[in-house]
Design a protein around this motif. Sequence first.
Motif, PDB file in Angstrom:
ATOM      1  N   LEU A 139     -45.163  -0.603  50.138  1.00 22.75           N
ATOM      2  CA  LEU A 139     -44.831  -1.976  49.755  1.00 22.75           C
ATOM      3  C   LEU A 139     -45.223  -3.019  50.794  1.00 22.75           C
ATOM      4  O   LEU A 139     -45.693  -4.106  50.425  1.00 22.75           O
ATOM      5  CB  LEU A 139     -43.337  -2.084  49.418  1.00 22.75           C
ATOM      6  N   GLY A 148     -47.483  -6.286  49.325  1.00 24.26           N
ATOM      7  CA  GLY A 148     -46.974  -7.641  49.177  1.00 24.26           C
ATOM      8  C   GLY A 148     -45.880  -7.737  48.138  1.00 24.26           C
ATOM      9  O   GLY A 148     -45.406  -6.734  47.597  1.00 24.26           O
ATOM     10  N   GLN A 149     -45.487  -8.955  47.830  1.00 24.75           N
ATOM     11  CA  GLN A 149     -44.359  -9.218  46.949  1.00 24.75           C
ATOM     12  C   GLN A 149     -44.765  -9.146  45.477  1.00 24.75           C
ATOM     13  O   GLN A 149     -45.922  -9.360  45.125  1.00 24.75           O
ATOM     14  CB  GLN A 149     -43.774 -10.604  47.243  1.00 24.75           C
ATOM     15  N   GLY A 150     -43.776  -8.879  44.632  1.00 26.86           N
ATOM     16  CA  GLY A 150     -43.972  -8.978  43.193  1.00 26.86           C
ATOM     17  C   GLY A 150     -44.351  -7.673  42.527  1.00 26.86           C
ATOM     18  O   GLY A 150     -44.397  -6.614  43.166  1.00 26.86           O
ATOM     19  N   ARG A 179     -42.135  -3.479  38.588  1.00 26.25           N
ATOM     20  CA  ARG A 179     -41.436  -4.218  39.649  1.00 26.25           C
ATOM     21  C   ARG A 179     -40.792  -3.188  40.586  1.00 26.25           C
ATOM     22  O   ARG A 179     -40.035  -2.335  40.135  1.00 26.25           O
ATOM     23  CB  ARG A 179     -40.359  -5.122  39.058  1.00 26.25           C
ATOM     24  N   ASP A 206     -38.483  -3.586  42.888  1.00 26.48           N
ATOM     25  CA  ASP A 206     -37.222  -4.005  43.501  1.00 26.48           C
ATOM     26  C   ASP A 206     -36.185  -2.889  43.543  1.00 26.48           C
ATOM     27  O   ASP A 206     -35.499  -2.691  44.549  1.00 26.48           O
ATOM     28  CB  ASP A 206     -36.645  -5.205  42.740  1.00 26.48           C
TER      29      ASP A 206
END
Length: 218
Positions: free
Chosen positions: A86, A90-92, A164, A166
């Motif tokens: 991750l 990067g993000q998302g 995603r 998360d």
Amino acid sequence: MIFAAGLGTRMRPLTDTCPKPLIPVAGRTLLDRALDLGRDAGAGRIVVNTHYLGNRIAAHLAGQDVAISDEPGTILDTGGGLRQALPLLGQGPVMTLNPDVVWTGPNPLTALNAAWREDMEALLMLVPLARATARQGAGDFAMDTQGRISRWGDHVYGGAQIIRPDRLAQIPDRVFSLNHLWDLLIADGRAHGIVHPGGWCDVGYPDAIPLAERMLHG
């Protein structure tokens, strides 16, 4: 992210000296075919994880704009491998791709991008079991009229998705499959699927290579 850390045990003896992602199919390695799909779909950054014969994969990628997430000790499986990567991704949401399959027809990653919605947490590319060339075993998922997926049915996971990441933080294990994350999302109705309209072949064992090449040559 391209998952290239597997041991390739089903592909022996070809993988005794060559990592499975570097096995050629119709004159092009499985890894290069996966990279083509990612680049064609406009991936902003590409990460490849490595473990078994990872130095061979790193040498193959030298000079390319591809980051490597090496797993030198214990292989982390798909979930643990994605979580480790991750910081490089990067993000998302993340597109992930298994390189040991061959596709014909529309780019599956482009199709996933076009179908992705913000209310989704996972969108998997599925292939009807009846059209899943070289597939061994039963189907993976069923899909309802809203595109939500559930376990067991007549569709095979094609090896391409947007997800995603998360909820990876909720899984305490260091080594785990993305199946654990999918189960969390399925329970909440947040995992969806679309069906690939073209050809698909699981290049997981030596006898599948000529089947894939026949499919590619139409």
